[in-house]
Motif scaffolding. Structure first.
Motif, PDB file in Angstrom:
ATOM      1  N   MET A   1      -4.583 -10.761  -6.009  1.00 11.55           N
ATOM      2  CA  MET A   1      -3.252 -11.118  -6.448  1.00 11.55           C
ATOM      3  C   MET A   1      -3.103 -10.759  -7.926  1.00 11.55           C
ATOM      4  N   ILE A   2      -2.018 -10.100  -8.273  1.00 11.14           N
ATOM      5  CA  ILE A   2      -1.712  -9.752  -9.647  1.00 11.14           C
ATOM      6  C   ILE A   2      -1.129 -10.994 -10.325  1.00 11.14           C
ATOM      7  N   THR A   3      -1.761 -11.451 -11.404  1.00 15.09           N
ATOM      8  CA  THR A   3      -1.278 -12.643 -12.102  1.00 15.09           C
ATOM      9  C   THR A   3      -0.427 -12.306 -13.319  1.00 15.09           C
ATOM     10  N   LYS A   4      -0.576 -11.103 -13.842  1.00 15.91           N
ATOM     11  CA  LYS A   4       0.171 -10.695 -15.026  1.00 15.91           C
ATOM     12  C   LYS A   4       0.182  -9.182 -15.090  1.00 15.91           C
ATOM     13  N   TYR A   5       1.268  -8.616 -15.582  1.00 15.48           N
ATOM     14  CA  TYR A   5       1.273  -7.173 -15.814  1.00 15.48           C
ATOM     15  C   TYR A   5       2.206  -6.813 -16.955  1.00 15.48           C
ATOM     16  N   PHE A  47      -7.220   7.214 -10.129  1.00 15.01           N
ATOM     17  CA  PHE A  47      -6.409   6.056  -9.765  1.00 15.01           C
ATOM     18  C   PHE A  47      -6.512   5.721  -8.280  1.00 15.01           C
ATOM     19  N   GLU A  48      -6.569   6.726  -7.444  1.00 13.73           N
ATOM     20  CA  GLU A  48      -6.599   6.503  -5.992  1.00 13.73           C
ATOM     21  C   GLU A  48      -7.833   5.707  -5.565  1.00 13.73           C
ATOM     22  N   ASP A  49      -8.918   5.787  -6.322  1.00 14.30           N
ATOM     23  CA  ASP A  49     -10.140   5.048  -6.006  1.00 14.30           C
ATOM     24  C   ASP A  49     -10.008   3.558  -6.283  1.00 14.30           C
ATOM     25  N   LEU A  50      -8.995   3.172  -7.036  1.00 13.32           N
ATOM     26  CA  LEU A  50      -8.773   1.769  -7.366  1.00 13.32           C
ATOM     27  C   LEU A  50      -8.508   0.935  -6.122  1.00 13.32           C
ATOM     28  N   GLY A  55      -8.485  -3.766  -3.498  1.00 11.76           N
ATOM     29  CA  GLY A  55      -7.855  -4.055  -2.214  1.00 11.76           C
ATOM     30  C   GLY A  55      -6.455  -3.481  -2.096  1.00 11.76           C
ATOM     31  N   ASP A  56      -6.003  -3.391  -0.852  1.00 13.79           N
ATOM     32  CA  ASP A  56      -4.715  -2.766  -0.551  1.00 13.79           C
ATOM     33  C   ASP A  56      -3.518  -3.479  -1.172  1.00 13.79           C
ATOM     34  N   ASP A  57      -3.474  -4.818  -1.060  1.00 12.40           N
ATOM     35  CA  ASP A  57      -2.294  -5.543  -1.538  1.00 12.40           C
ATOM     36  C   ASP A  57      -2.100  -5.407  -3.038  1.00 12.40           C
ATOM     37  N   ASP A  58      -3.186  -5.589  -3.804  1.00 11.02           N
ATOM     38  CA  ASP A  58      -3.076  -5.465  -5.257  1.00 11.02           C
ATOM     39  C   ASP A  58      -2.791  -4.023  -5.669  1.00 11.02           C
ATOM     40  N   PHE A  59      -3.392  -3.074  -4.978  1.00  8.33           N
ATOM     41  CA  PHE A  59      -3.141  -1.666  -5.276  1.00  8.33           C
ATOM     42  C   PHE A  59      -1.666  -1.333  -5.048  1.00  8.33           C
ATOM     43  N   GLU A  60      -1.122  -1.770  -3.932  1.00  7.52           N
ATOM     44  CA  GLU A  60       0.292  -1.518  -3.635  1.00  7.52           C
ATOM     45  C   GLU A  60       1.199  -2.208  -4.655  1.00  7.52           C
ATOM     46  N   SER A  61       0.795  -3.384  -5.121  1.00  6.26           N
ATOM     47  CA  SER A  61       1.575  -4.086  -6.140  1.00  6.26           C
ATOM     48  C   SER A  61       1.595  -3.298  -7.450  1.00  6.26           C
ATOM     49  N   ILE A  62       0.463  -2.719  -7.832  1.00  8.32           N
ATOM     50  CA  ILE A  62       0.405  -1.904  -9.046  1.00  8.32           C
ATOM     51  C   ILE A  62       1.279  -0.662  -8.903  1.00  8.32           C
ATOM     52  N   ILE A  63       1.240  -0.028  -7.737  1.00  5.44           N
ATOM     53  CA  ILE A  63       2.089   1.144  -7.495  1.00  5.44           C
ATOM     54  C   ILE A  63       3.562   0.776  -7.644  1.00  5.44           C
TER      55      ILE A  63
END
Length: 119
Positions: A1-5, A47-50, A55-63
């Motif tokens: 889960m992303i807590t801050k960005y 970046f794709e290796d992140l 995990g998928d959910d956090d990666f998709e959130s960053i995208i």
């Protein structure tokens, strides 16, 4: 889960490649990055290796929050400012995303795209 960005998108280098490879950067962010970042560390990881790291959910959130776009190629690479390839650095729970590459012949750019804190 992303807590801050922080979506930053600031240009931190613009010039000849040989001038950037030996540099370190102290990005201006509200999130503590734990000191300066060496150029080699900024562009060490695609970046794709992140996705496999956080995990998928956090990666998709960053995208989504970073507004990064896929290039449409078979490698499924993502692009940032000036359509440059993305890279990441992970320090503890903090993910820093950079865009880097050749913008014009012999002219390279490095952007700090943003900082994300993963729980």
């Amino acid at each position: 889960m992303i807590t801050k960005y922080e979506k930053i998108g600031s240009l931190i280098f613009d010039g000849n490649e040989q001038d950037v490879v030996s540099r370190s950067f102290q990005p201006d962010t509200q999130t503590d990055l734990g000191g300066a970042i060496e150029f080699d560390d900024a562009v060490k990881h695609d970046f794709e290796d992140l996705r496999g790291v956080i995990g998928d959910d956090d990666f998709e959130s960053i995208i989504k929050t970073g507004e990064f776009t896929p290039d449409g190629g078979f490698l499924h690479q993502y692009r940032g400012n000036d359509n440059l390839k993305l890279y990441y650095l992970k320090r503890g729970k903090t993910v820093v995303v950079f865009a880097y590459g050749e913008f014009q012949p012999t002219r390279y750019k490095l952007y700090l795209e943003g900082v994300w804190v993963v729980k």
